[in-house]
Design an enzyme around this catalytic site. Structure first.
Site, PDB file in Angstrom:
ATOM      1  N   ASP A 202       5.333 -24.550  30.510  1.00 30.43           N
ATOM      2  CA  ASP A 202       4.248 -25.532  30.350  1.00 30.43           C
ATOM      3  C   ASP A 202       3.133 -24.975  29.463  1.00 30.43           C
ATOM      4  O   ASP A 202       2.189 -25.686  29.117  1.00 30.43           O
ATOM      5  CB  ASP A 202       3.716 -26.019  31.707  1.00 30.43           C
ATOM      6  N   SER A 203       3.268 -23.705  29.055  1.00 35.10           N
ATOM      7  CA  SER A 203       2.345 -23.160  28.052  1.00 35.10           C
ATOM      8  C   SER A 203       2.445 -23.962  26.753  1.00 35.10           C
ATOM      9  O   SER A 203       1.601 -23.820  25.870  1.00 35.10           O
ATOM     10  CB  SER A 203       2.655 -21.677  27.789  1.00 35.10           C
TER      11      SER A 203
ATOM     12  N   ASP B  75       9.877 -25.813  33.042  1.00 36.47           N
ATOM     13  CA  ASP B  75       8.726 -25.620  33.931  1.00 36.47           C
ATOM     14  C   ASP B  75       8.319 -26.929  34.594  1.00 36.47           C
ATOM     15  O   ASP B  75       8.127 -27.946  33.919  1.00 36.47           O
ATOM     16  CB  ASP B  75       7.531 -25.144  33.084  1.00 36.47           C
TER      17      ASP B  75
ATOM     18  N   LYS C 245      11.361 -24.007  36.999  1.00 36.92           N
ATOM     19  CA  LYS C 245      10.458 -22.961  37.491  1.00 36.92           C
ATOM     20  C   LYS C 245       9.265 -23.652  38.155  1.00 36.92           C
ATOM     21  O   LYS C 245       8.730 -24.633  37.609  1.00 36.92           O
ATOM     22  CB  LYS C 245       9.981 -22.059  36.341  1.00 36.92           C
TER      23      LYS C 245
ATOM     24  N   GLU D 283       5.512 -22.981  40.083  1.00 37.47           N
ATOM     25  CA  GLU D 283       4.416 -22.053  40.385  1.00 37.47           C
ATOM     26  C   GLU D 283       4.028 -22.143  41.860  1.00 37.47           C
ATOM     27  O   GLU D 283       3.928 -23.245  42.418  1.00 37.47           O
ATOM     28  CB  GLU D 283       3.193 -22.374  39.508  1.00 37.47           C
TER      29      GLU D 283
ATOM     30  N   GLU E 239       3.533 -12.806  37.340  1.00 38.00           N
ATOM     31  CA  GLU E 239       2.633 -12.798  36.170  1.00 38.00           C
ATOM     32  C   GLU E 239       1.312 -12.095  36.504  1.00 38.00           C
ATOM     33  O   GLU E 239       0.651 -12.429  37.505  1.00 38.00           O
ATOM     34  CB  GLU E 239       2.371 -14.245  35.720  1.00 38.00           C
TER      35      GLU E 239
HETATM   36  O1  KIV Z   1       4.591 -21.502  30.702  1.00 40.87           O
HETATM   37  C1  KIV Z   1       4.953 -20.346  30.421  1.00 40.87           C
HETATM   38  O2  KIV Z   1       5.038 -19.961  29.253  1.00 40.87           O
HETATM   39  C2  KIV Z   1       5.257 -19.443  31.515  1.00 40.87           C
HETATM   40  C3  KIV Z   1       5.623 -18.025  31.190  1.00 40.87           C
HETATM   41  C4  KIV Z   1       4.539 -17.292  30.543  1.00 40.87           C
HETATM   42  C5  KIV Z   1       6.154 -17.307  32.367  1.00 40.87           C
HETATM   43  O3  KIV Z   1       5.223 -19.839  32.630  1.00 40.87           O
END
Ligand code: KIV
Length: 278
Positions: free
Chosen positions: A42-43, A81, A110, A112, A179
């Site tokens: 989600d970055s 994500d 993934k 959080e 992280e």
């Molecule tokens: O969103 C992302 O890029 C991440 C990684 C940095 C682990 O969650």
């Protein structure tokens, strides 16, 4: 790489590499490389869309980028994500988001954190969708943390994080991202768990490492200090763009060999179109 390979990779001397990708072009390069696993993180809200945090990502946005990446990444584990609040609005909305990512091509999701949504994580896993946990500095909680700060620094926080890591394993997560936690804590959690632990800003003692592709290629802003830049991407790209700009303005480009039309069967067509159509 399949989900089952992840467990096999957790052995001494074999580290797991994971990189983010958000678009077809860079995902195709990741697929050409040796990296084990690709994450549509989600970055992308920050890196691809210029938002100040990851909170702007939605399930639809994640699915759009996941679909583009999935067209390029066909033989690596592809993880999508779950975006901000997607597991906090109840089971229905969470499963809708899981469905969007899965139909877009993610083989795993993934998620959080854990506190308050362990039941949802369990339901997703029992529905046949592998889940990668994510603890430590979980960026979707940046406002709760009061900034991007190392987590698990004091004893109580470290104990809570270690207990949550064990609980995620118990629930059936196939891997865990840690992280921005102290290296000693990451080492301890890695030793406690049987599932692979992938670190980012968590020192060298985890089973693998993940980085944001644009950070490691030096393409996006000033990366955090734990990032190693493997390419001075911004400089190289700006140099290439300036070379193009200069040659256009000096009438050096295009040359005859970059000609603008070709005759084929008596019809004038742009060479690019001919190349694409074959
Ligand atoms: O969103 C992302 O890029 C991440 C990684 C940095 C682990 O969650």
């Amino acid at each position: 790489m399949k989900i089952t390979d992840f467990y096999n990779y957790r052995k001494p001397g074999r580290k797991i590499s994971m990189v983010t990708a958000y678009d077809y072009t860079l995902a195709a390069l990741a697929a050409e490389s040796g990296v084990d696993c690709v994450l549509v993180g989600d970055s992308l809200a920050m890196v691809m869309h210029g938002h100040p945090s990851t909170l702007a990502a939605t399930a639809d946005l994640m699915a759009l980028h996941t679909a583009a990446v999935a067209r390029a990444v066909t033989d690596r584990l592809l993880v999508g994500d779950m975006p901000f609040l997607s597991v906090r609005k109840g089971l229905g909305p969470a499963m809708d988001a899981v469905e969007k990512l899965s139909r877009a091509g993610a083989q795993a999701v993934k998620i959080e954190g854990l506190d308050g949504h362990g039941g949802i994580i369990s339901h997703i896993i029992k529905s046949g969708i592998p889940v990668m946990g994510h603890l430590g500095l979980t960026p979707q909680s940046v406002n709760g943390f009061g900034g991007y700060r190392t987590q698990g620094k004091d004893r109580a926080a470290a104990e809570k994080l270690a207990a949550e890591a064990l609980e995620l394993e118990r629930l059936g997560c196939f891997a865990l991202v840690l992280e921005c936690v102290p290296a000693a804590l990451a080492e301890r959690v890695t030793a406690l768990l049987k599932i692979p632990v992938i670190g980012i800003g968590a020192g060298p003692h985890t089973d693998g490492q993940v980085l944001v592709m644009q950070d490691l290629l030096g393409l996006y802003g000033e990366p955090p200090s734990f990032v190693k830049k493997y390419l001075d991407g911004r400089r190289l790209v700006v140099e290439a763009l300036n070379a193009f700009d200069g040659e256009v303005k000096d009438s050096v480009f295009p040359e005859a060999k970059n000609g603008n039309t070709e005759k084929r069967g008596g019809v004038e067509e742009a060479p690019y179109k001919l190349a694409v159509r074959g």
